[in-house]
Write an enzyme that holds these catalytic residues in place. Structure first.
Site, PDB file in Angstrom:
ATOM      1  N   HIS A   7      22.333 -13.494  17.736  1.00  0.00           N
ATOM      2  CA  HIS A   7      21.254 -12.918  18.538  1.00  0.00           C
ATOM      3  C   HIS A   7      19.896 -13.138  17.872  1.00  0.00           C
ATOM      4  O   HIS A   7      19.639 -12.600  16.796  1.00  0.00           O
ATOM      5  CB  HIS A   7      21.526 -11.418  18.708  1.00  0.00           C
ATOM      6  CG  HIS A   7      20.523 -10.686  19.526  1.00  0.00           C
ATOM      7  ND1 HIS A   7      19.686  -9.743  18.987  1.00  0.00           N
ATOM      8  CD2 HIS A   7      20.233 -10.768  20.846  1.00  0.00           C
ATOM      9  CE1 HIS A   7      18.923  -9.246  19.940  1.00  0.00           C
ATOM     10  NE2 HIS A   7      19.237  -9.848  21.080  1.00  0.00           N
ATOM     11  N   ARG A   8      19.070 -13.964  18.506  1.00  0.00           N
ATOM     12  CA  ARG A   8      17.812 -14.417  17.904  1.00  0.00           C
ATOM     13  C   ARG A   8      18.089 -15.100  16.563  1.00  0.00           C
ATOM     14  O   ARG A   8      17.284 -15.036  15.640  1.00  0.00           O
ATOM     15  CB  ARG A   8      16.821 -13.261  17.729  1.00  0.00           C
ATOM     16  CG  ARG A   8      16.555 -12.462  18.996  1.00  0.00           C
ATOM     17  CD  ARG A   8      15.575 -11.316  18.767  1.00  0.00           C
ATOM     18  NE  ARG A   8      15.737 -10.307  19.803  1.00  0.00           N
ATOM     19  CZ  ARG A   8      15.180  -9.106  19.786  1.00  0.00           C
ATOM     20  NH1 ARG A   8      14.401  -8.758  18.784  1.00  0.00           N
ATOM     21  NH2 ARG A   8      15.387  -8.256  20.764  1.00  0.00           N
ATOM     22  N   GLU A  34      21.367 -17.257  20.552  1.00  0.00           N
ATOM     23  CA  GLU A  34      20.565 -16.694  21.633  1.00  0.00           C
ATOM     24  C   GLU A  34      19.123 -16.726  21.196  1.00  0.00           C
ATOM     25  O   GLU A  34      18.814 -16.462  20.027  1.00  0.00           O
ATOM     26  CB  GLU A  34      21.011 -15.253  21.922  1.00  0.00           C
ATOM     27  CG  GLU A  34      20.325 -14.593  23.108  1.00  0.00           C
ATOM     28  CD  GLU A  34      19.047 -13.836  22.752  1.00  0.00           C
ATOM     29  OE1 GLU A  34      18.355 -13.388  23.690  1.00  0.00           O
ATOM     30  OE2 GLU A  34      18.734 -13.697  21.555  1.00  0.00           O
ATOM     31  N   ASP A  36      14.724 -16.347  22.762  1.00  0.00           N
ATOM     32  CA  ASP A  36      13.834 -15.879  23.812  1.00  0.00           C
ATOM     33  C   ASP A  36      12.658 -16.838  23.952  1.00  0.00           C
ATOM     34  O   ASP A  36      12.149 -17.334  22.935  1.00  0.00           O
ATOM     35  CB  ASP A  36      13.277 -14.493  23.461  1.00  0.00           C
ATOM     36  CG  ASP A  36      14.376 -13.517  23.092  1.00  0.00           C
ATOM     37  OD1 ASP A  36      14.979 -12.945  24.020  1.00  0.00           O
ATOM     38  OD2 ASP A  36      14.628 -13.322  21.884  1.00  0.00           O
ATOM     39  N   HIS A  49      10.282 -13.215  20.927  1.00  0.00           N
ATOM     40  CA  HIS A  49      10.804 -12.145  21.773  1.00  0.00           C
ATOM     41  C   HIS A  49       9.720 -11.302  22.444  1.00  0.00           C
ATOM     42  O   HIS A  49       9.733 -11.095  23.649  1.00  0.00           O
ATOM     43  CB  HIS A  49      11.732 -11.230  20.965  1.00  0.00           C
ATOM     44  CG  HIS A  49      12.287 -10.082  21.772  1.00  0.00           C
ATOM     45  ND1 HIS A  49      11.639  -8.869  21.888  1.00  0.00           N
ATOM     46  CD2 HIS A  49      13.417  -9.985  22.518  1.00  0.00           C
ATOM     47  CE1 HIS A  49      12.344  -8.068  22.659  1.00  0.00           C
ATOM     48  NE2 HIS A  49      13.419  -8.720  23.069  1.00  0.00           N
ATOM     49  N   GLU A 109      16.964 -16.940  26.880  1.00  0.00           N
ATOM     50  CA  GLU A 109      16.488 -15.811  27.678  1.00  0.00           C
ATOM     51  C   GLU A 109      15.036 -16.043  28.083  1.00  0.00           C
ATOM     52  O   GLU A 109      14.161 -16.183  27.224  1.00  0.00           O
ATOM     53  CB  GLU A 109      16.603 -14.489  26.924  1.00  0.00           C
ATOM     54  CG  GLU A 109      16.091 -13.315  27.754  1.00  0.00           C
ATOM     55  CD  GLU A 109      16.124 -11.975  27.051  1.00  0.00           C
ATOM     56  OE1 GLU A 109      15.396 -11.062  27.492  1.00  0.00           O
ATOM     57  OE2 GLU A 109      16.872 -11.847  26.062  1.00  0.00           O
ATOM     58  N   LYS A 111      11.740 -14.677  29.064  1.00  0.00           N
ATOM     59  CA  LYS A 111      11.059 -13.389  28.932  1.00  0.00           C
ATOM     60  C   LYS A 111       9.945 -13.305  29.984  1.00  0.00           C
ATOM     61  O   LYS A 111       8.760 -13.334  29.676  1.00  0.00           O
ATOM     62  CB  LYS A 111      10.483 -13.230  27.525  1.00  0.00           C
ATOM     63  CG  LYS A 111      11.514 -13.222  26.421  1.00  0.00           C
ATOM     64  CD  LYS A 111      12.386 -11.969  26.456  1.00  0.00           C
ATOM     65  CE  LYS A 111      11.580 -10.720  26.143  1.00  0.00           C
ATOM     66  NZ  LYS A 111      12.451  -9.526  26.064  1.00  0.00           N
ATOM     67  N   ASP A 231      23.375  -9.456  15.731  1.00  0.00           N
ATOM     68  CA  ASP A 231      22.418  -9.828  14.681  1.00  0.00           C
ATOM     69  C   ASP A 231      23.123 -10.228  13.397  1.00  0.00           C
ATOM     70  O   ASP A 231      22.503 -10.794  12.496  1.00  0.00           O
ATOM     71  CB  ASP A 231      21.487  -8.644  14.364  1.00  0.00           C
ATOM     72  CG  ASP A 231      20.650  -8.206  15.555  1.00  0.00           C
ATOM     73  OD1 ASP A 231      20.396  -9.039  16.441  1.00  0.00           O
ATOM     74  OD2 ASP A 231      20.245  -7.021  15.595  1.00  0.00           O
TER      75      ASP A 231
END
Length: 243
Positions: A7-8, A34, A36, A49, A109, A111, A231
């Protein structure tokens, strides 16, 4: 087998949404990353993000009001150890160029639920197609109108509904967009065991976010979640290996 997404990137230990975090996630052995995306003042697709720069970078203000030439001078590890002082905000194309030489999934993702970036969908899809990564990309967003537009522009690229709320008849709603993935917030009813099982029976892939506690990881593995966003990917991979 549940797929593990960093995640990120491996953001629990490294500056989020940076090439370093993505590379560390891959070194851990994840199935995917993942990230953003937002648009700069001059229309470049950057990986970050927050709508504001303040939390994660050395700059202040909004991404939308900052040109890429200015943004690329920023340190992207604000609040982190000084060892990361040379870490920068990457362009989406930097990540896709890295992915082109590897074999992993990329959840992008968009945003665009707070700031409706005009033309974001076209720009992101053009980049994905340019690097020939259509089969490895998942597009997700809280802006479900944007998700439907992505479906019309590129129906062959996987799409996932991102939500922190309860969806009425979620399986019907997701298929109406149409999408084939469901990314509910971990502590929402959408990530409950019975929902995960129901969605799987509807051929919808369920990947809850953000799953950092071992007990939540184990529960979702047992429930048969298609993936989780975490994370701490190394921790999740170790638990999955021992399952």
């Amino acid at each position: 087998m549940t797929k593990i997404f960093a995640h990120r990137g491996a953001s629990g230990q490294f500056p989020e949404n940076t090439m370093l975090a993505f590379e560390k996630g891959m070194e851990a052995g994840v199935d995917g990353i993942e990230l953003d995306v937002q648009l700069t003042k001059d229309g470049r697709i950057v990986v970050i993000h927050d709508e504001r720069l303040d939390r994660t970078t050395s700059l202040k203000g909004f991404v939308k009001d900052t040109t890429y030439d200015v943004l690329k001078t920023a340190n992207a590890a604000a609040g982190r150890d000084r060892a990361y002082s040379d870490v920068k905000v990457p362009l989406l194309e930097h990540v896709l160029e890295y992915a082109e030489k590897k074999e992993f999934l990329i959840n992008i993702e968009l945003k665009n639920s707070v700031i409706r970036y005009e033309g974001m969908e076209d720009k992101v899809l053009e980049a994905v197609k340019r690097f020939k990564l259509e089969e490895r990309v998942i597009l997700s967003t809280f802006n479900h109108e944007s998700l439907a537009l992505c479906g019309r522009l590129a129906p062959h690229i996987e799409r996932a509904v991102l939500t922190s709320d309860v969806l009425y008849q979620a399986d019907h709603y997701i298929k109406s967009i149409p999408a084939s993935g469901y990314h509910p917030k971990l502590n929402s009813p959408g990530a409950a065991d019975e929902v995960v099982r129901k969605m799987r029976n509807s051929s919808i892939k369920v990947r809850p976010y953000t799953v950092n506690r071992p007990e939540d990881m184990k529960r979702l593995f047992d429930a048969g979640a298609d993936g989780i966003f975490t994370d701490f990917p190394a921790k999740a991979l170790a638990l999955l290996k021992d399952k």
